[in-house]
Design a protein around this motif. Sequence first.
Motif: not given
Length: 326
Positions: A87, A90, A102, A110, A112, A125
């Motif tokens: 996060d 991002e 995503w 997850r 990015l 990741y």
Amino acid sequence: MAIPAPNLTPPFNIVRLSHTELRVTDLAWSRGYYVDTLGLQVTYEDSETIYMRAMEERGHHCVILKKADVGSVGVLGFKVWSDEDLDKAEAWFKSRDLPTCWIERPFMGRVLSTRDPFGVPLEFYNQMERLEPIHQKYNLYRGVKPLRIDHFNLFSSNVDDSVKFYGDLGFRVTEYTEDAITGRTWAAWMHRKGGVHDIAFTNGTGPRLHHMAFWVPTPLNIIDLLDLMSTTGYLENVERGPGRHGISNAFFLYIRDKDGHRTEIYCSDYQTIDPDHEPIKWNLTDPQRQTLWGAPAPKSWFELGSVFEGADLVDSELKSQPIIAP
């Protein structure tokens, strides 16, 4: 230009390089090259893709081969320390007006997806499917006995700008080459994991992937690979080496696959964990920077690379060149 001071408190915590996706035109040929000859281990395959890992790796894959009409590079991947770091990443890339989204990736949590300012496709990741250890399953060792993916090297049209951007992300310079005439950086080696580099930049038309590299146990494994390749139809795929670099002090061999993707087989560099580790400067005209024994690299090594999917190429303004073999 001076090498920037290292950023020891980056906006998010990158652990290391992790993986790449290579687009290949002949999946069967590529399997024979990367699996049967080099010795990477298949972790999943179907008619369109092959996932592979090296012998010491617990993550599901370090290389993805994807069938395509044209050879290229799909992405460079990096592991971060925690889910929270994703996060933070991002937010940081958005603050730089760089694209973020995503995405779903097989065998990963997850992910990015983004690009650096030069167009290189990146993904970050925290979680990848973990596999059982195989480093003591010696019956599986073959080829050059690759232990782990070690680094990426990229052609960059402006190495100083690349160093500044990745330095902001916490990558630290270990060695670099300066062009004495202009004072600009011609090449630089940067790390996160405590070796000489996770990523490096070489002056040239970019962005392009110059090579990915695998760490192997000893220089003798490289000699064994050369014997194997020279007697099984891969002699023309040997480009440069074996030798020992001045930069990094590593023993090396460079080989290229059917689509031109270059792999370095690599061992014997040194540890760079200390946060006050001082970068080593090399002059561009020093013949020992390329190879400690003095042998220059071939012209192909300075000109040929793999394009990144969706990235526009830019010629470098810095035209200085080191010694090139005839």
